[in-house]
Design a protein around this motif. Structure first.
Motif, PDB file in Angstrom:
ATOM      1  N   ASP A  65       0.825  -1.200   0.000  1.00 30.90           N
ATOM      2  CA  ASP A  65       0.000   0.000   0.000  1.00 30.90           C
ATOM      3  C   ASP A  65       0.864   1.257   0.000  1.00 30.90           C
ATOM      4  O   ASP A  65       2.026   1.235   0.422  1.00 30.90           O
ATOM      5  N   PHE A  66       0.263   2.338  -0.441  1.00 32.74           N
ATOM      6  CA  PHE A  66       0.906   3.649  -0.432  1.00 32.74           C
ATOM      7  C   PHE A  66      -0.021   4.652   0.237  1.00 32.74           C
ATOM      8  O   PHE A  66      -1.233   4.645   0.014  1.00 32.74           O
ATOM      9  N   ILE A  67       0.563   5.509   1.070  1.00 32.14           N
ATOM     10  CA  ILE A  67      -0.171   6.622   1.665  1.00 32.14           C
ATOM     11  C   ILE A  67       0.601   7.898   1.385  1.00 32.14           C
ATOM     12  O   ILE A  67       1.787   8.004   1.687  1.00 32.14           O
ATOM     13  N   GLY A  68      -0.058   8.864   0.770  1.00 30.01           N
ATOM     14  CA  GLY A  68       0.566  10.147   0.494  1.00 30.01           C
ATOM     15  C   GLY A  68       0.541  11.056   1.708  1.00 30.01           C
ATOM     16  O   GLY A  68      -0.364  10.988   2.546  1.00 30.01           O
ATOM     17  N   TYR A  69       1.543  11.908   1.787  1.00 32.57           N
ATOM     18  CA  TYR A  69       1.657  12.849   2.897  1.00 32.57           C
ATOM     19  C   TYR A  69       2.453  14.067   2.433  1.00 32.57           C
ATOM     20  O   TYR A  69       3.419  13.935   1.683  1.00 32.57           O
ATOM     21  N   ASN A  70       2.019  15.235   2.872  1.00 34.57           N
ATOM     22  CA  ASN A  70       2.756  16.484   2.646  1.00 34.57           C
ATOM     23  C   ASN A  70       2.933  16.803   1.160  1.00 34.57           C
ATOM     24  O   ASN A  70       3.924  17.402   0.760  1.00 34.57           O
ATOM     25  N   ASN A  71       1.958  16.412   0.364  1.00 37.23           N
ATOM     26  CA  ASN A  71       1.945  16.754  -1.056  1.00 37.23           C
ATOM     27  C   ASN A  71       0.486  16.809  -1.501  1.00 37.23           C
ATOM     28  O   ASN A  71      -0.163  15.771  -1.672  1.00 37.23           O
ATOM     29  N   ALA A  72      -0.028  18.001  -1.714  1.00 39.54           N
ATOM     30  CA  ALA A  72      -1.444  18.184  -2.032  1.00 39.54           C
ATOM     31  C   ALA A  72      -1.842  17.499  -3.331  1.00 39.54           C
ATOM     32  O   ALA A  72      -3.033  17.252  -3.564  1.00 39.54           O
ATOM     33  N   GLU A  73      -0.858  17.180  -4.184  1.00 37.86           N
ATOM     34  CA  GLU A  73      -1.180  16.492  -5.429  1.00 37.86           C
ATOM     35  C   GLU A  73      -1.812  15.129  -5.174  1.00 37.86           C
ATOM     36  O   GLU A  73      -2.552  14.610  -6.018  1.00 37.86           O
ATOM     37  N   PHE A  74      -1.517  14.527  -4.025  1.00 38.65           N
ATOM     38  CA  PHE A  74      -2.091  13.225  -3.692  1.00 38.65           C
ATOM     39  C   PHE A  74      -3.459  13.349  -3.023  1.00 38.65           C
ATOM     40  O   PHE A  74      -4.180  12.364  -2.931  1.00 38.65           O
ATOM     41  N   ASP A  75      -3.789  14.521  -2.544  1.00 42.02           N
ATOM     42  CA  ASP A  75      -5.069  14.733  -1.862  1.00 42.02           C
ATOM     43  C   ASP A  75      -6.182  14.845  -2.902  1.00 42.02           C
ATOM     44  O   ASP A  75      -6.048  15.526  -3.908  1.00 42.02           O
ATOM     45  N   HIS A  76      -7.295  14.180  -2.650  1.00 43.95           N
ATOM     46  CA  HIS A  76      -8.469  14.235  -3.532  1.00 43.95           C
ATOM     47  C   HIS A  76      -8.204  13.672  -4.923  1.00 43.95           C
ATOM     48  O   HIS A  76      -8.921  13.996  -5.865  1.00 43.95           O
ATOM     49  N   ASN A  77      -7.197  12.831  -5.093  1.00 37.48           N
ATOM     50  CA  ASN A  77      -6.903  12.269  -6.411  1.00 37.48           C
ATOM     51  C   ASN A  77      -6.889  10.741  -6.387  1.00 37.48           C
ATOM     52  O   ASN A  77      -6.160  10.112  -7.159  1.00 37.48           O
ATOM     53  N   GLY A  78      -7.667  10.171  -5.506  1.00 34.63           N
ATOM     54  CA  GLY A  78      -7.798   8.720  -5.463  1.00 34.63           C
ATOM     55  C   GLY A  78      -6.750   7.998  -4.644  1.00 34.63           C
ATOM     56  O   GLY A  78      -6.746   6.769  -4.588  1.00 34.63           O
ATOM     57  N   TYR A  79      -5.853   8.731  -4.016  1.00 38.14           N
ATOM     58  CA  TYR A  79      -4.829   8.120  -3.170  1.00 38.14           C
ATOM     59  C   TYR A  79      -5.264   8.160  -1.704  1.00 38.14           C
ATOM     60  O   TYR A  79      -5.993   9.064  -1.283  1.00 38.14           O
ATOM     61  N   ASN A  80      -4.812   7.181  -0.931  1.00 33.89           N
ATOM     62  CA  ASN A  80      -4.907   7.342   0.512  1.00 33.89           C
ATOM     63  C   ASN A  80      -3.994   8.490   0.907  1.00 33.89           C
ATOM     64  O   ASN A  80      -2.855   8.573   0.435  1.00 33.89           O
ATOM     65  N   TYR A  81      -4.478   9.367   1.768  1.00 28.85           N
ATOM     66  CA  TYR A  81      -3.712  10.581   2.066  1.00 28.85           C
ATOM     67  C   TYR A  81      -3.910  10.984   3.515  1.00 28.85           C
ATOM     68  O   TYR A  81      -5.009  10.885   4.064  1.00 28.85           O
ATOM     69  N   ILE A  82      -2.820  11.421   4.136  1.00 24.76           N
ATOM     70  CA  ILE A  82      -2.860  11.917   5.516  1.00 24.76           C
ATOM     71  C   ILE A  82      -2.522  13.405   5.507  1.00 24.76           C
ATOM     72  O   ILE A  82      -1.444  13.791   5.068  1.00 24.76           O
ATOM     73  N   ARG A  83      -3.436  14.204   5.979  1.00 28.85           N
ATOM     74  CA  ARG A  83      -3.162  15.638   6.095  1.00 28.85           C
ATOM     75  C   ARG A  83      -2.418  15.949   7.383  1.00 28.85           C
ATOM     76  O   ARG A  83      -1.579  16.841   7.422  1.00 28.85           O
ATOM     77  N   SER A  84      -2.744  15.210   8.434  1.00 28.29           N
ATOM     78  CA  SER A  84      -2.052  15.367   9.712  1.00 28.29           C
ATOM     79  C   SER A  84      -2.095  14.049  10.462  1.00 28.29           C
ATOM     80  O   SER A  84      -3.153  13.402  10.523  1.00 28.29           O
ATOM     81  N   PHE A  85      -0.971  13.652  11.032  1.00 30.68           N
ATOM     82  CA  PHE A  85      -0.927  12.412  11.796  1.00 30.68           C
ATOM     83  C   PHE A  85      -1.668  12.533  13.123  1.00 30.68           C
ATOM     84  O   PHE A  85      -1.900  11.514  13.787  1.00 30.68           O
ATOM     85  N   SER A  86      -2.069  13.710  13.498  1.00 30.97           N
ATOM     86  CA  SER A  86      -2.865  13.877  14.719  1.00 30.97           C
ATOM     87  C   SER A  86      -4.249  13.266  14.553  1.00 30.97           C
ATOM     88  O   SER A  86      -4.941  13.000  15.552  1.00 30.97           O
ATOM     89  N   THR A  87      -4.666  12.994  13.312  1.00 34.43           N
ATOM     90  CA  THR A  87      -5.988  12.421  13.061  1.00 34.43           C
ATOM     91  C   THR A  87      -5.928  10.914  12.865  1.00 34.43           C
ATOM     92  O   THR A  87      -6.953  10.276  12.607  1.00 34.43           O
ATOM     93  N   VAL A  88      -4.731  10.326  12.968  1.00 34.28           N
ATOM     94  CA  VAL A  88      -4.553   8.903  12.662  1.00 34.28           C
ATOM     95  C   VAL A  88      -4.633   8.068  13.921  1.00 34.28           C
ATOM     96  O   VAL A  88      -4.038   8.406  14.956  1.00 34.28           O
ATOM     97  N   SER A  89      -5.335   6.952  13.818  1.00 36.35           N
ATOM     98  CA  SER A  89      -5.453   6.050  14.980  1.00 36.35           C
ATOM     99  C   SER A  89      -4.325   5.031  14.960  1.00 36.35           C
ATOM    100  O   SER A  89      -3.655   4.853  13.945  1.00 36.35           O
TER     101      SER A  89
END
Length: 210
Positions: free
Chosen positions: A186-210
């Motif tokens: 698996d791949f998770i995008g982070y710190n690159n808005a190009e991955f946000d809202h483009n079908g990728y799993n994406y983390i905007r902030s790790f404070s929201t991750v369980s």
């Protein structure tokens, strides 16, 4: 919400994910390539920023072979990479460059799940930086170039007999995504808005991750 309890291993990119080092690496390329035309160096910097997961060795070859359209020897590439590394060792030993959002998560969870770094940065240099900044203790192993990232991921999976279905690579570049898919993890995008809202799993902030 992404739940990391589904994974038995986390692989991390370094530049842009654990350290905000990309602007510093820009300066390294500018220093090494100072004798060459600025417009050509600017093209190399654009390539560098798009392909953050590629090694400096690949980028120096690209500069000569694709931008300047001239051959370059392995000895020249190694010499430029060594010059680049000298600059990096001086500029990157800076705690202010660390990305605390992701590193706070690493510090909280490293005892619960094995973590490794797989980076396009030079492996020797990267290990030195991580030791100097007290990051090495959080990772089972730290790997970098000149071995390509796709191969680094494969070697970590094989060496530790990790299940690809329960392994994830966290990165900020298309090269990270390609290394993950090539190894069926698996791949998770982070710190690159190009991955946000483009079908990728994406983390905007790790404070929201369980």
């Amino acid at each position: 919400m992404i739940n990391f309890s589904n994974y038995s291993c986390l692989l991390w990119d370094f530049d842009g994910v654990l350290m905000d080092s990309m602007p510093v690496r820009d300066e390294g390329f500018k220093h090494v390539l100072a004798p060459y035309p600025q417009d050509q160096v600017a093209k190399l910097l654009t390539y560098h920023r798009i392909n953050g997961g590629l090694s400096r060795y690949v980028k120096f070859r690209y500069f000569f072979e694709e931008i300047r359209k001239e051959p370059v020897t392995e000895e020249q590439v190694q010499a430029m990479a060594a010059d680049f590394s000298t600059v990096m060792k001086r500029l990157l030993l800076n705690e202010q460059l660390l990305i605390n959002d992701s590193l706070d998560f690493v510090r909280r969870r490293y005892r619960d799940i094995p973590m490794h770094i797989v980076s396009g940065s030079d492996g020797v240099e990267l290990n030195m930086i991580c030791r100097s900044l007290n990051l090495a203790q959080y990772f089972v192993s730290i790997h970098g170039s000149p071995t390509p990232k796709t191969q680094l991921v494969k070697e970590v999976l094989v060496a530790h007999t990790y299940d690809p279905a329960r392994t994830v690579l966290i990165g900020d570049s298309i090269n990270d995504y390609q290394a993950a898919t090539a190894n069926d993890i698996d791949f998770i995008g982070y710190n690159n808005a190009e991955f946000d809202h483009n079908g990728y799993n994406y983390i905007r902030s790790f404070s929201t991750v369980s």
